[in-house]
Design a protein around this motif. Structure first.
Motif, mmCIF file in Angstrom:
data_model
loop_
_atom_site.group_PDB
_atom_site.id
_atom_site.type_symbol
_atom_site.label_atom_id
_atom_site.label_comp_id
_atom_site.label_asym_id
_atom_site.label_seq_id
_atom_site.Cartn_x
_atom_site.Cartn_y
_atom_site.Cartn_z
ATOM 1 N N VAL A 111 0.856 -1.191 0.000
ATOM 2 C CA VAL A 111 0.000 0.000 0.000
ATOM 3 C C VAL A 111 0.889 1.237 0.000
ATOM 4 O O VAL A 111 2.119 1.145 0.143
ATOM 5 C CB VAL A 111 -0.933 0.030 1.237
ATOM 6 C CG1 VAL A 111 -1.989 -1.062 1.153
ATOM 7 C CG2 VAL A 111 -0.128 -0.101 2.533
ATOM 8 N N GLU A 112 0.230 2.408 -0.137
ATOM 9 C CA GLU A 112 0.975 3.659 -0.125
ATOM 10 C C GLU A 112 0.278 4.666 0.769
ATOM 11 O O GLU A 112 -0.905 4.495 1.117
ATOM 12 C CB GLU A 112 1.113 4.222 -1.545
ATOM 13 C CG GLU A 112 -0.207 4.440 -2.245
ATOM 14 C CD GLU A 112 -0.036 4.825 -3.709
ATOM 15 O OE1 GLU A 112 -0.970 5.435 -4.256
ATOM 16 O OE2 GLU A 112 1.027 4.514 -4.293
ATOM 17 N N ILE A 113 1.000 5.710 1.166
ATOM 18 C CA ILE A 113 0.448 6.722 2.063
ATOM 19 C C ILE A 113 -0.786 7.373 1.432
ATOM 20 O O ILE A 113 -0.803 7.690 0.241
ATOM 21 C CB ILE A 113 1.509 7.795 2.382
ATOM 22 C CG1 ILE A 113 2.657 7.187 3.193
ATOM 23 C CG2 ILE A 113 0.888 8.951 3.163
ATOM 24 C CD1 ILE A 113 3.776 8.162 3.489
ATOM 25 N N GLY A 114 -1.822 7.563 2.252
ATOM 26 C CA GLY A 114 -3.055 8.194 1.787
ATOM 27 C C GLY A 114 -4.082 7.225 1.246
ATOM 28 O O GLY A 114 -5.214 7.619 0.950
ATOM 29 N N GLN A 115 -3.720 5.971 1.130
ATOM 30 C CA GLN A 115 -4.640 4.976 0.582
ATOM 31 C C GLN A 115 -5.657 4.543 1.628
ATOM 32 O O GLN A 115 -5.323 4.279 2.786
ATOM 33 C CB GLN A 115 -3.862 3.756 0.092
ATOM 34 C CG GLN A 115 -4.725 2.661 -0.516
ATOM 35 C CD GLN A 115 -3.890 1.513 -1.059
ATOM 36 O OE1 GLN A 115 -2.693 1.664 -1.331
ATOM 37 N NE2 GLN A 115 -4.512 0.350 -1.208
ATOM 38 N N ASP A 116 -6.929 4.494 1.236
ATOM 39 C CA ASP A 116 -7.974 3.965 2.108
ATOM 40 C C ASP A 116 -7.982 2.445 1.981
ATOM 41 O O ASP A 116 -7.954 1.911 0.864
ATOM 42 C CB ASP A 116 -9.348 4.523 1.727
ATOM 43 C CG ASP A 116 -9.466 6.010 2.033
ATOM 44 O OD1 ASP A 116 -8.894 6.450 3.050
ATOM 45 O OD2 ASP A 116 -10.120 6.735 1.255
ATOM 46 N N VAL A 117 -8.023 1.768 3.118
ATOM 47 C CA VAL A 117 -7.984 0.307 3.106
ATOM 48 C C VAL A 117 -9.181 -0.247 3.865
ATOM 49 O O VAL A 117 -9.673 0.359 4.815
ATOM 50 C CB VAL A 117 -6.681 -0.233 3.730
ATOM 51 C CG1 VAL A 117 -5.480 0.195 2.905
ATOM 52 C CG2 VAL A 117 -6.525 0.245 5.168
ATOM 53 N N SER A 118 -9.648 -1.387 3.430
ATOM 54 C CA SER A 118 -10.755 -2.072 4.103
ATOM 55 C C SER A 118 -10.197 -3.181 4.984
ATOM 56 O O SER A 118 -9.048 -3.604 4.838
ATOM 57 C CB SER A 118 -11.731 -2.655 3.081
ATOM 58 O OG SER A 118 -11.056 -3.544 2.197
ATOM 59 N N THR A 119 -11.014 -3.666 5.899
ATOM 60 C CA THR A 119 -10.594 -4.747 6.781
ATOM 61 C C THR A 119 -10.197 -5.977 5.968
ATOM 62 O O THR A 119 -10.915 -6.391 5.061
ATOM 63 C CB THR A 119 -11.742 -5.119 7.730
ATOM 64 O OG1 THR A 119 -12.082 -3.977 8.505
ATOM 65 C CG2 THR A 119 -11.349 -6.259 8.655
ATOM 66 N N GLY A 120 -9.050 -6.550 6.291
ATOM 67 C CA GLY A 120 -8.596 -7.757 5.601
ATOM 68 C C GLY A 120 -7.868 -7.518 4.307
ATOM 69 O O GLY A 120 -7.441 -8.482 3.658
ATOM 70 N N LEU A 121 -7.681 -6.252 3.906
ATOM 71 C CA LEU A 121 -6.954 -5.962 2.663
ATOM 72 C C LEU A 121 -5.464 -6.256 2.847
ATOM 73 O O LEU A 121 -4.871 -5.869 3.848
ATOM 74 C CB LEU A 121 -7.144 -4.498 2.272
ATOM 75 C CG LEU A 121 -6.477 -4.089 0.954
ATOM 76 C CD1 LEU A 121 -7.318 -4.555 -0.223
ATOM 77 C CD2 LEU A 121 -6.260 -2.584 0.901
ATOM 78 N N PRO A 122 -4.801 -6.948 1.902
ATOM 79 C CA PRO A 122 -3.357 -7.159 1.989
ATOM 80 C C PRO A 122 -2.622 -5.823 1.951
ATOM 81 O O PRO A 122 -2.852 -4.995 1.067
ATOM 82 C CB PRO A 122 -3.045 -7.997 0.750
ATOM 83 C CG PRO A 122 -4.335 -8.701 0.437
ATOM 84 C CD PRO A 122 -5.398 -7.701 0.773
ATOM 85 N N ILE A 123 -1.736 -5.593 2.927
ATOM 86 C CA ILE A 123 -1.047 -4.307 3.008
ATOM 87 C C ILE A 123 0.474 -4.456 2.977
ATOM 88 O O ILE A 123 1.183 -3.487 2.711
ATOM 89 C CB ILE A 123 -1.449 -3.534 4.276
ATOM 90 C CG1 ILE A 123 -1.121 -4.353 5.526
ATOM 91 C CG2 ILE A 123 -2.924 -3.161 4.234
ATOM 92 C CD1 ILE A 123 -1.318 -3.593 6.832
ATOM 93 N N ALA A 124 1.000 -5.669 3.274
ATOM 94 C CA ALA A 124 2.451 -5.836 3.336
ATOM 95 C C ALA A 124 2.810 -7.318 3.364
ATOM 96 O O ALA A 124 1.925 -8.188 3.302
ATOM 97 C CB ALA A 124 3.003 -5.126 4.576
ATOM 98 N N LYS A 125 4.110 -7.593 3.469
ATOM 99 C CA LYS A 125 4.611 -8.957 3.572
ATOM 100 C C LYS A 125 5.493 -9.080 4.815
ATOM 101 O O LYS A 125 6.244 -8.163 5.165
ATOM 102 C CB LYS A 125 5.449 -9.315 2.336
ATOM 103 C CG LYS A 125 4.674 -9.294 1.022
ATOM 104 C CD LYS A 125 3.686 -10.440 0.918
ATOM 105 C CE LYS A 125 3.025 -10.480 -0.459
ATOM 106 N NZ LYS A 125 2.086 -11.615 -0.580
ATOM 107 N N VAL A 126 5.383 -10.220 5.485
ATOM 108 C CA VAL A 126 6.186 -10.483 6.679
ATOM 109 C C VAL A 126 7.668 -10.507 6.320
ATOM 110 O O VAL A 126 8.066 -10.984 5.250
ATOM 111 C CB VAL A 126 5.772 -11.826 7.317
ATOM 112 C CG1 VAL A 126 6.778 -12.255 8.389
ATOM 113 C CG2 VAL A 126 4.374 -11.722 7.922
#
Length: 370
Positions: free
Chosen positions: A316-331
């Motif tokens: 994801v990037e700064i300012g992005q709206d995200v919903s619950t459960g949306l993939p945002i990163a990797k461990v």
């Protein structure tokens, strides 16, 4: 026989004797008034039902109150017309047949409520079918059949309202325990409208009360569900993809072996495991933090912040709206880390809160609400 056939059969029959008992007549009068009330309700509410249930703002509530006001005028008009026809039994019998179309309109409203409730995970009682009237001129049998249908319909609507209210209170109680207070969850919504005289018949009054109760209950439940989605109470990793390796609070630091405060939860997982947003919100930070390594931060509408650290990649990037459960990163294992894992925090301002309390609430609500 079709409705049209029943109309033709009724017109072909001779007018009944004027000796119909007053008891049957007044019973029919009550049914006619009740079903006319249902007509007003369906005509004025069914067209905008999806919009009313789908939006959450003051203008929607005001529009809903305006609909009730218009409906009140229509019910009064219909009542006056029926009263004027009270001396003509033949016209009363014709109205009985016409009530089938009226009841069909009412059923459309009830089914719309049932469908909307189903979309929100609320199962209801079966919607009663329109009764088959073998002899519409039998006022007593007709009255009983229509009254039974109205009673069963009321039971359907009441069950939806009761379930929605119960679930709303459950969500509100759990979120309140976390310091989250969803707005407009009071059983008394802030609504207004002109002061109108009460309906002259109990059937009309009950229908208005029931419809208003169902609409309010579904609106409140929808608000509660939205607040739940916006809270960081959902697992940041898919189930069975991790093991919890460290808790919140004081612990032995893995590098110095001396006591130190750990501000979040650690979830050991393979590098590259997908990290999920723990709640709906907006991304306010994507980058590296001292000690945390690669980090993503999400600000939630309640003012809480969730932090995801030691990542290997950003989605994801700064300012992005995200919903619950949306993939945002990797461990990953960036920053001050001894191996691949996700460090998950929940913060209020500069204060770190125990994420386990939040995740426990999410787990309980998932088990209760399905």
């Amino acid at each position: 026989m079709s409705t049209a056939g029943k109309h033709r059969e009724l017109r072909a029959r001779p007018a009944p004797r004027q000796g119909v008992s007053s008891k049957l007549f007044y019973g029919m009068f009550a049914v006619l008034f009740a079903t006319n009330a249902a007509t007003g309700l369906a005509f004025y509410m069914s067209g905008d039902l999806a919009r009313i249930l789908g939006e959450q703002n003051t203008s929607v509530i005001t529009a809903y109150e305006d609909r009730l006001s218009q409906m009140r005028v229509e019910i009064d008009r219909l009542h006056s017309r029926v009263y004027a026809q009270a001396g003509d039994i033949n016209m009363q019998l014709q109205e009985v047949v016409q009530q089938q179309d009226v009841l069909l309109e009412q059923q459309q409203l009830v089914r719309a409520l049932v469908d909307k409730a189903g979309q929100m995970g609320i199962a209801s009682l079966p919607v009663p079918s329109l009764p088959t009237l073998d002899d519409p001129t039998d006022l007593l049998a007709t009255t009983d059949a229509l009254n039974l249908m109205l009673t069963e319909t009321d039971a359907v609507m009441t069950s939806i309202a009761d379930t929605a209210s119960s679930r709303t209170e459950t969500i509100a109680s759990e979120l309140n325990s976390l310091g989250i207070y969803p707005g407009q969850l009071s059983s008394e919504l802030s609504i207004g409208g002109p002061l109108l005289p009460a309906a002259s018949g109990p059937e009309a009054r009950d229908m208005l009360i029931t419809a208003n109760h169902v609409m309010s209950a579904l609106l409140r439940y929808n608000t509660a569900r939205t607040s739940l989605e916006q809270a960081p109470v959902h697992l940041p990793l898919a189930e069975n993809s991790y093991r919890q390796s460290s808790g919140f609070g004081n612990r032995s630091d893995p590098f110095t072996r001396s006591p130190a405060f750990h501000s979040g939860l650690d979830f050991a997982a393979p590098t590259g495991t997908t990290v999920l947003a723990a709640g709906e919100g907006r991304v306010i930070f994507v980058g590296s933090k001292s000690g945390y390594g690669k980090t993503v931060e999400i600000e939630h509408p309640s003012g809480l912040l969730s932090r995801y650290s030691h990542l290997s990649a950003y989605l994801v990037e700064i300012g992005q709206d995200v919903s619950t459960g949306l993939p945002i990163a990797k461990v990953g294992s960036t920053g001050r880390s001894t191996g691949p894992h996700l460090h998950f925090e929940v913060r209020k301002g500069d204060q770190a809160l125990n994420p386990k309390r939040f995740l426990d609430v999410g787990n309980r609500l998932r088990a209760q609400l399905g």
